[in-house]
Design a protein around this motif. Sequence first.
Motif, PDB file in Angstrom:
ATOM      1  N   SER A  61     -67.402  34.372  -9.929  1.00  0.00           N
ATOM      2  CA  SER A  61     -66.939  33.125 -10.555  1.00  0.00           C
ATOM      3  C   SER A  61     -67.998  32.060 -10.389  1.00  0.00           C
ATOM      4  O   SER A  61     -68.680  31.986  -9.381  1.00  0.00           O
ATOM      5  CB  SER A  61     -65.617  32.685  -9.959  1.00  0.00           C
ATOM      6  N   ARG A  86     -66.028  42.984 -12.965  1.00  0.00           N
ATOM      7  CA  ARG A  86     -65.935  41.522 -13.008  1.00  0.00           C
ATOM      8  C   ARG A  86     -67.264  40.887 -12.630  1.00  0.00           C
ATOM      9  O   ARG A  86     -68.124  41.522 -12.039  1.00  0.00           O
ATOM     10  CB  ARG A  86     -64.841  41.037 -12.068  1.00  0.00           C
ATOM     11  N   ASP A 120     -61.141  38.665  -2.807  1.00  0.00           N
ATOM     12  CA  ASP A 120     -60.329  37.509  -3.200  1.00  0.00           C
ATOM     13  C   ASP A 120     -61.014  36.740  -4.319  1.00  0.00           C
ATOM     14  O   ASP A 120     -62.239  36.602  -4.340  1.00  0.00           O
ATOM     15  CB  ASP A 120     -60.089  36.577  -2.008  1.00  0.00           C
ATOM     16  N   ASP A 121     -60.216  36.213  -5.224  1.00  0.00           N
ATOM     17  CA  ASP A 121     -60.763  35.488  -6.377  1.00  0.00           C
ATOM     18  C   ASP A 121     -61.559  34.250  -5.980  1.00  0.00           C
ATOM     19  O   ASP A 121     -62.483  33.858  -6.691  1.00  0.00           O
ATOM     20  CB  ASP A 121     -59.640  35.079  -7.327  1.00  0.00           C
ATOM     21  N   ASP A 122     -61.230  33.622  -4.861  1.00  0.00           N
ATOM     22  CA  ASP A 122     -61.914  32.396  -4.464  1.00  0.00           C
ATOM     23  C   ASP A 122     -63.029  32.641  -3.432  1.00  0.00           C
ATOM     24  O   ASP A 122     -63.480  31.718  -2.764  1.00  0.00           O
ATOM     25  CB  ASP A 122     -60.911  31.381  -3.931  1.00  0.00           C
TER      26      ASP A 122
END
Length: 119
Positions: A117, A114, A83-85
């Motif tokens: 983040s 990637r 998941d991105d978060d």
Amino acid sequence: MTRILADLPDEDIRWLDARAAELGQSRASVLREAVSTYKAQAQPASGKDWLDQAFGIWKNRQDIGDSIDWQRRERASWTRPWDDDYEEVKAEFPDLFDEQDDRERAHYLAQSGRKPSAK
């Protein structure tokens, strides 16, 4: 009380008689109870009566603490390494994640090219 006449298959009558005998009730009593139960379970035409009945059902729960915090934690537990978060959720709820999750996250990021983040 109104009397009715209803046609039922013989098999259903045998079952009804057996059920009435088992309960020590009359056939009519079992039928009245069945209709009453069916009526209670039937949805109204709008189909939203269940929503009104359930609204606020958890308002007095003491076992979960603050309901908003509980809900946020439950949703956080659904976070997966892809998941991105992931990093943000892990920073807020670190006890929900373990080393295996971090390994899966690193593998996912390596495979996808990637970077984590930095929010």
